[in-house]
Design a protein around this motif. Structure first.
Motif, PDB file in Angstrom:
ATOM      1  N   UNK A   1       0.975  -1.179  -0.041  1.00 45.98           N
ATOM      2  CA  UNK A   1      -0.119  -0.021  -0.048  1.00 45.98           C
ATOM      3  C   UNK A   1       0.898   1.320   0.158  1.00 45.98           C
ATOM      4  N   UNK A   2       1.795   1.241   0.797  1.00 48.60           N
ATOM      5  CA  UNK A   2       2.729   2.213   0.786  1.00 48.60           C
ATOM      6  C   UNK A   2       3.631   2.432  -0.425  1.00 48.60           C
ATOM      7  N   UNK A   3       3.952   1.621  -1.043  1.00 46.74           N
ATOM      8  CA  UNK A   3       4.714   1.626  -2.325  1.00 46.74           C
ATOM      9  C   UNK A   3       3.677   2.152  -3.432  1.00 46.74           C
ATOM     10  N   UNK A   4       2.463   1.805  -3.417  1.00 49.92           N
ATOM     11  CA  UNK A   4       1.268   2.473  -4.455  1.00 49.92           C
ATOM     12  C   UNK A   4       1.067   3.742  -4.199  1.00 49.92           C
ATOM     13  N   UNK A   5       1.107   4.304  -2.747  1.00 52.16           N
ATOM     14  CA  UNK A   5       0.999   5.617  -2.639  1.00 52.16           C
ATOM     15  C   UNK A   5       2.265   6.505  -3.052  1.00 52.16           C
ATOM     16  N   UNK A   6       3.457   5.968  -2.868  1.00 51.03           N
ATOM     17  CA  UNK A   6       4.620   6.580  -3.264  1.00 51.03           C
ATOM     18  C   UNK A   6       4.629   6.658  -4.911  1.00 51.03           C
ATOM     19  N   UNK A   7       4.564   5.610  -5.590  1.00 51.56           N
ATOM     20  CA  UNK A   7       4.358   5.405  -6.924  1.00 51.56           C
ATOM     21  C   UNK A   7       3.268   6.562  -7.625  1.00 51.56           C
ATOM     22  N   UNK A   8       2.118   6.907  -6.878  1.00 51.62           N
ATOM     23  CA  UNK A   8       1.025   7.712  -7.233  1.00 51.62           C
ATOM     24  C   UNK A   8       1.739   8.977  -7.135  1.00 51.62           C
ATOM     25  N   UNK A   9       2.335   9.455  -5.943  1.00 51.11           N
ATOM     26  CA  UNK A   9       2.964  10.802  -5.689  1.00 51.11           C
ATOM     27  C   UNK A   9       4.243  11.003  -6.638  1.00 51.11           C
ATOM     28  N   UNK A  10       5.000   9.997  -6.847  1.00 55.48           N
ATOM     29  CA  UNK A  10       6.153  10.545  -7.604  1.00 55.48           C
ATOM     30  C   UNK A  10       5.858  10.539  -9.308  1.00 55.48           C
TER      31      UNK A  10
END
Length: 202
Positions: free
Chosen positions: A69-78
């Motif tokens: 979930x955290x990696x998905x949020x980072x991907x979305x932000x980046x």
């Protein structure tokens, strides 16, 4: 023979992870009992063991799901960043925000609980959760390391450098010299700027 259909098993396992996530985040690993999780899901304690061999195995599954979930949020932000420099800054700000606001993210990244518990599981349990549970390289580290404008070409070094910044979140709760919110925010901003400036060649 299980009395659950495949779709029921998937639903119950998903709910065990979701409800377990809420309980572990609220009470921590030690204070959360298997009975608390099974009552929340609406199954018997004995049924729990059709899905997980232990509370540790469930917690690892919860932390693994939290990392995804955290990696998905980072991907979305980046994905909204225009330059590699903005990517690094965005990744750091997003990760630090998650660690400060989410107890599971803090235990996952700062305490390293996923890696510690993963070592206690059987090979069967590890395979059911995912073979990548002990990965230490941060997302994007290899891509950044291959860029000419990045000072270092070692993904592990970049991962370690960026990960070390995460520990600044502990400054808020330190028994000695704890920082007020405004002080912490200023320190975090300055550290991110310093790390990003040092990572890139002018």
């Amino acid at each position: 023979m299980s009395r659950f259909s495949e779709s029921e098993r998937d639903r119950i396992r998903t709910q065990l992870v979701e409800d377990g996530s809420e309980l572990f985040a609220r009470y921590g690993f030690d204070r959360t009992r298997i009975k608390d999780v099974t009552e929340s899901v609406g199954i018997g304690t004995s049924t729990f063991y059709q899905f997980f061999d232990s509370k540790e195995a469930l917690y690892v599954a919860v932390l693994h799901a939290e990392r995804e979930r955290l990696e998905s949020r980072i991907d979305e932000a980046v994905s909204g960043a225009d330059t590699p420099r903005e990517e690094v800054e965005t990744m750091l700000r997003t990760t630090l925000r998650e660690v400060r606001s989410n107890p599971l993210a803090s235990r996952l990244i700062v305490e390293g609980e996923l890696q510690l518990l993963y070592e206690q599981l059987s090979e069967t349990e590890r395979q059911s959760i995912g073979p990548d549970a002990r990965e230490t390289e941060l997302p994007y580290a290899s891509r950044w390391a291959a860029m000419d404008e990045v000072r270092y070409d070692d993904p592990d070094l970049i991962s370690g450098l960026l990960r070390s910044l995460i520990f600044v979140t502990r400054a808020q709760d330190s028994p000695i010299g704890a920082l007020a919110v405004s002080e912490y925010e200023a320190v975090e901003t300055a550290l991110i700027e310093t790390i990003v400036d040092g990572l890139f060649v002018d």
